[in-house]
Design an enzyme around this catalytic site. Structure first.
Site, PDB file in Angstrom:
ATOM      1  N   ARG A 226     -22.771  89.372 -70.412  1.00 23.56           N
ATOM      2  CA  ARG A 226     -24.133  89.908 -70.427  1.00 23.56           C
ATOM      3  C   ARG A 226     -24.486  90.568 -71.752  1.00 23.56           C
ATOM      4  O   ARG A 226     -25.657  90.719 -72.093  1.00 23.56           O
ATOM      5  CB  ARG A 226     -24.354  90.847 -69.240  1.00 23.56           C
ATOM      6  CG  ARG A 226     -24.436  90.103 -67.914  1.00 23.56           C
ATOM      7  CD  ARG A 226     -24.630  91.060 -66.763  1.00 23.56           C
ATOM      8  NE  ARG A 226     -23.510  91.963 -66.609  1.00 23.56           N
ATOM      9  CZ  ARG A 226     -22.519  91.802 -65.743  1.00 23.56           C
ATOM     10  NH1 ARG A 226     -22.537  90.801 -64.897  1.00 23.56           N
ATOM     11  NH2 ARG A 226     -21.526  92.661 -65.691  1.00 23.56           N
TER      12      ARG A 226
ATOM     13  N   GLU B 225     -13.601  99.180 -64.844  1.00 26.43           N
ATOM     14  CA  GLU B 225     -13.889  99.955 -63.635  1.00 26.43           C
ATOM     15  C   GLU B 225     -13.251  99.228 -62.437  1.00 26.43           C
ATOM     16  O   GLU B 225     -12.825  99.847 -61.483  1.00 26.43           O
ATOM     17  CB  GLU B 225     -15.407 100.071 -63.465  1.00 26.43           C
ATOM     18  CG  GLU B 225     -15.846 101.056 -62.403  1.00 26.43           C
ATOM     19  CD  GLU B 225     -17.356 101.087 -62.221  1.00 26.43           C
ATOM     20  OE1 GLU B 225     -18.068 100.387 -62.953  1.00 26.43           O
ATOM     21  OE2 GLU B 225     -17.796 101.813 -61.315  1.00 26.43           O
TER      22      GLU B 225
HETATM   23  P1  AMP Z   1     -16.523  99.581 -68.575  1.00 28.15           P
HETATM   24  O1  AMP Z   1     -15.473  98.932 -69.418  1.00 28.15           O
HETATM   25  O2  AMP Z   1     -15.963 100.302 -67.397  1.00 28.15           O
HETATM   26  O3  AMP Z   1     -17.473 100.440 -69.391  1.00 28.15           O
HETATM   27  O4  AMP Z   1     -17.365  98.412 -67.913  1.00 28.15           O
HETATM   28  C1  AMP Z   1     -18.330  97.785 -68.631  1.00 28.15           C
HETATM   29  C2  AMP Z   1     -18.460  96.327 -68.289  1.00 28.15           C
HETATM   30  O5  AMP Z   1     -18.311  96.042 -66.894  1.00 28.15           O
HETATM   31  C3  AMP Z   1     -19.835  95.886 -68.680  1.00 28.15           C
HETATM   32  O6  AMP Z   1     -19.702  94.667 -69.379  1.00 28.15           O
HETATM   33  C4  AMP Z   1     -20.584  95.720 -67.391  1.00 28.15           C
HETATM   34  O7  AMP Z   1     -21.256  94.508 -67.397  1.00 28.15           O
HETATM   35  C5  AMP Z   1     -19.551  95.718 -66.285  1.00 28.15           C
HETATM   36  N1  AMP Z   1     -19.786  96.756 -65.249  1.00 28.15           N
HETATM   37  C6  AMP Z   1     -18.951  97.777 -64.929  1.00 28.15           C
HETATM   38  N2  AMP Z   1     -19.438  98.514 -63.941  1.00 28.15           N
HETATM   39  C7  AMP Z   1     -20.616  97.977 -63.611  1.00 28.15           C
HETATM   40  C8  AMP Z   1     -21.621  98.311 -62.638  1.00 28.15           C
HETATM   41  N3  AMP Z   1     -21.483  99.348 -61.812  1.00 28.15           N
HETATM   42  N4  AMP Z   1     -22.729  97.541 -62.596  1.00 28.15           N
HETATM   43  C9  AMP Z   1     -22.874  96.498 -63.444  1.00 28.15           C
HETATM   44  N5  AMP Z   1     -21.969  96.130 -64.355  1.00 28.15           N
HETATM   45  C10 AMP Z   1     -20.848  96.851 -64.448  1.00 28.15           C
END
Ligand code: AMP
Length: 171
Positions: A59, A96
């Site tokens: 994305r 996450e």
């Molecule tokens: P992080 O590495 O935890 O900051 O996760 C970021 C990546 O995971 C991004 O590329 C987001 O597209 C996806 N992502 C993580 N959590 C969510 C969420 N609650 N809603 C949408 N996308 C998420």
């Protein structure tokens, strides 16, 4: 800004129980919202000497390429392991939900080039922190980490370079 936030759709328990997924496809699909979102973010960087935009699969490619076009730069892809055809540098990191490996072409930057690193959403910051490492290891300067949305309660920005994080829509 509330209009832009309201058009993002919440999907509970996706892709796993307990995750509230922010579905940005509703914002992307709406012409007015999409253009406004890109313009608001691009304005911050016009005249800042940005030389390259880095987009994170998948994305992050969407905002990344729109922003690059608007700023008159090229766009560099950071992809999941095994997708890039040339020699790469790689990094494994925690999400996450789960873990992943990202790669970038090792000749992506001329040393010292000023880059923006772009993703759709900041959650725990693990993804962006890994990409910041990759970009810096390849000799470029991260001007800012740029997100369409940020889940502030996860405090992901604490894992990123101090004062170099920008998100348009905060939840
Ligand atoms: P992080 O590495 O935890 O900051 O996760 C970021 C990546 O995971 C991004 O590329 C987001 O597209 C996806 N992502 C993580 N959590 C969510 C969420 N609650 N809603 C949408 N996308 C998420």
């Amino acid at each position: 800004m509330e209009d832009l936030k309201n058009i993002i759709r919440d999907i509970p328990d996706f892709p796993k129980k307990g995750i509230m997924f922010k579905d940005i496809t509703t914002l992307l699909a709406d012409a007015k919202s999409f253009h406004r979102m890109v313009d608001l973010i691009a304005h911050r960087y016009i005249g800042q000497g940005i030389e390259q935009v880095v987009g994170i699969e998948a994305r992050g490619f969407i905002l990344g390429s729109a922003l690059a076009y608007r700023l008159g730069t090229g766009v560099t892809l950071v992809r999941k392991a095994g997708k890039l055809p040339y020699k790469t540098r790689r990094k494994t990191y925690d999400l996450e939900y789960g873990s992943d490996t990202l790669e970038i072409h090792e000749d992506a930057f001329t040393p010292g080039s000023r880059v923006l690193v772009v993703d759709d959403l900041l959650a725990t910051g693990g993804t962006m922190a890994a990409v910041v490492d990759l970009v810096q290891e390849l000799g470029a300067e991260v001007v800012e980490c740029v997100f369409m949305t940020e889940l502030e309660f996860l405090e992901g920005r604490k894992r990123l370079p101090d004062g170099k994080v920008y998100s348009l829509l905060k939840f």
